[in-house]
Motif scaffolding. Structure first.
Motif, PDB file in Angstrom:
ATOM      1  N   VAL A  10       1.240  -1.381   0.226  1.00  0.00           N
ATOM      2  CA  VAL A  10       0.228   0.091  -0.157  1.00  0.00           C
ATOM      3  C   VAL A  10       0.754   1.332   0.248  1.00  0.00           C
ATOM      4  N   VAL A  11       2.001   1.669   0.694  1.00  0.00           N
ATOM      5  CA  VAL A  11       2.847   2.592   0.773  1.00  0.00           C
ATOM      6  C   VAL A  11       3.358   2.483  -0.006  1.00  0.00           C
ATOM      7  N   GLY A  12       4.275   1.193  -1.110  1.00  0.00           N
ATOM      8  CA  GLY A  12       4.667   1.930  -2.304  1.00  0.00           C
ATOM      9  C   GLY A  12       3.688   1.544  -3.176  1.00  0.00           C
ATOM     10  N   ASP A  13       3.061   1.415  -3.679  1.00  0.00           N
ATOM     11  CA  ASP A  13       2.380   1.139  -4.908  1.00  0.00           C
ATOM     12  C   ASP A  13       1.123   2.105  -4.707  1.00  0.00           C
ATOM     13  N   TRP A  14       0.409   2.458  -4.500  1.00  0.00           N
ATOM     14  CA  TRP A  14      -1.122   2.991  -4.753  1.00  0.00           C
ATOM     15  C   TRP A  14      -1.400   4.258  -5.023  1.00  0.00           C
ATOM     16  N   LYS A  15      -0.040   4.840  -5.326  1.00  0.00           N
ATOM     17  CA  LYS A  15       0.154   6.463  -5.922  1.00  0.00           C
ATOM     18  C   LYS A  15       0.496   6.147  -7.551  1.00  0.00           C
ATOM     19  N   GLY A  16       0.606   4.539  -7.829  1.00  0.00           N
ATOM     20  CA  GLY A  16       1.417   4.247  -8.808  1.00  0.00           C
ATOM     21  C   GLY A  16       0.140   4.878 -10.536  1.00  0.00           C
ATOM     22  N   GLU A  17       0.523   4.097 -11.388  1.00  0.00           N
ATOM     23  CA  GLU A  17      -0.941   4.540 -12.423  1.00  0.00           C
ATOM     24  C   GLU A  17      -0.409   2.943 -12.923  1.00  0.00           C
ATOM     25  N   GLY A  18       0.042   1.888 -12.646  1.00  0.00           N
ATOM     26  CA  GLY A  18       0.075   0.766 -13.043  1.00  0.00           C
ATOM     27  C   GLY A  18      -0.760  -0.727 -13.077  1.00  0.00           C
ATOM     28  N   PHE A  39      -5.101  -2.751  -8.643  1.00  0.00           N
ATOM     29  CA  PHE A  39      -5.071  -4.007  -8.155  1.00  0.00           C
ATOM     30  C   PHE A  39      -5.667  -3.161  -6.442  1.00  0.00           C
ATOM     31  N   LEU A  40      -4.688  -2.620  -6.152  1.00  0.00           N
ATOM     32  CA  LEU A  40      -4.999  -1.989  -4.772  1.00  0.00           C
ATOM     33  C   LEU A  40      -6.134  -1.360  -4.765  1.00  0.00           C
ATOM     34  N   ARG A  41      -6.482  -0.515  -5.423  1.00  0.00           N
ATOM     35  CA  ARG A  41      -7.716  -0.231  -5.862  1.00  0.00           C
ATOM     36  C   ARG A  41      -9.387  -0.843  -5.789  1.00  0.00           C
ATOM     37  N   GLU A  42      -8.558  -1.689  -6.979  1.00  0.00           N
ATOM     38  CA  GLU A  42     -10.038  -2.706  -7.155  1.00  0.00           C
ATOM     39  C   GLU A  42     -10.299  -3.469  -5.723  1.00  0.00           C
ATOM     40  N   VAL A  43      -8.850  -4.020  -4.817  1.00  0.00           N
ATOM     41  CA  VAL A  43      -9.315  -4.894  -3.799  1.00  0.00           C
ATOM     42  C   VAL A  43      -9.961  -3.796  -2.481  1.00  0.00           C
ATOM     43  N   ARG A  44      -9.362  -3.001  -2.574  1.00  0.00           N
ATOM     44  CA  ARG A  44     -10.136  -1.944  -1.537  1.00  0.00           C
ATOM     45  C   ARG A  44     -11.401  -1.633  -1.532  1.00  0.00           C
TER      46      ARG A  44
END
Length: 242
Positions: free
Chosen positions: A185-193, A198-203
């Motif tokens: 979450v801390v490293g990939d939330w702000k990405g665009e790949g 995945f993080l946004r979908e599971v959230r």
């Protein structure tokens, strides 16, 4: 006055008709999970009332454990414990390692039974489908920051106690795929790949299952994890998703 009575009667009739159509639609589609009075089944796809039924398990230890048994979930029921006063737990559950199931890391965590039930539905209906679609492989484990913690909300010295104080919450930090790829979450939330997608979908999917879902979109305190809890208010329909 007569016009008002006629209007109210018309509204009642419309509401009844819409209700009957809704029930008929759910029955024809064989989706009992979309009806409020049907028994919760963890193996079924997420329905309109799945989240409320999961939240209603809070404080219902025997009912919740029976639900895990029917779903074939391997677990160890923990003895009541924790602190005093508003801290403590009575229905904590520790998941057992199962082949083909997502493991929690560290493995010793024991959230409340309603949280564990929601985690398994989240795994089956949200997390694994998203991982297969985006990465072509399953999630092997979910990393977390713990469940039970005798403290107030946001670490304050006063005010309401956190759902962590009764083990009714867990903080999810990231995911590990079958090939070892890590998504945090801390490293990939702000990405665009794919990792960020995945993080946004599971959230978003968690919002249909937990009473409260807080992510980095909420505040800086949640920049490195998803807070997932099963507060009792979720059974009445008041949910928080950020």
């Amino acid at each position: 006055m007569r016009r008002l009575h006629l209007t109210l009667r018309a509204l009642v009739i419309i509401a009844v008709i819409l209700g009957l159509l809704w029930v008929g639609y759910a029955l024809l589609r064989q989706r009992p999970q979309d009806l409020p009075w049907t028994r919760l089944d963890l193996s079924q796809p997420v329905g309109l009332f799945t989240g409320r039924k999961l939240a209603a398990l809070t404080g219902e230890r025997a009912q919740c454990l029976a639900l895990l048994d029917r779903a074939g979930i391997a677990y160890t029921a923990m003895k009541p414990g924790g602190g005093e006063g508003q801290c403590g737990y009575a229905d904590a559950v520790r998941l057992k390692a199962e082949k083909g199931m997502i493991a929690l890391s560290p493995a010793g965590v024991a959230p409340s039974c309603p949280v564990v039930a929601a985690l398994r539905v989240w795994e089956w209906q949200v997390v694994q489908p998203a991982a297969q679609r985006l990465f072509g492989q399953p999630v092997r484990s979910i990393t977390h920051f713990g469940s039970y913690s005798c403290r107030r909300m946001y670490g304050r010295s006063q005010g309401d106690f956190s759902e962590h104080a009764t083990a009714d919450a867990i903080d999810v930090a990231g995911f590990v795929l079958a090939d070892g790829h890590r998504i945090s979450v801390v490293g990939d939330w702000k990405g665009e790949g794919k990792d960020a997608a995945f993080l946004r979908e599971v959230r978003d999917g968690a919002c249909d299952l937990f009473s409260t879902v807080l992510s980095p979109d909420y505040n800086a305190a949640h920049r490195d994890h998803f807070h997932l809890d099963q507060a009792e208010r979720g059974a009445t329909g008041w949910r928080a998703c950020r």
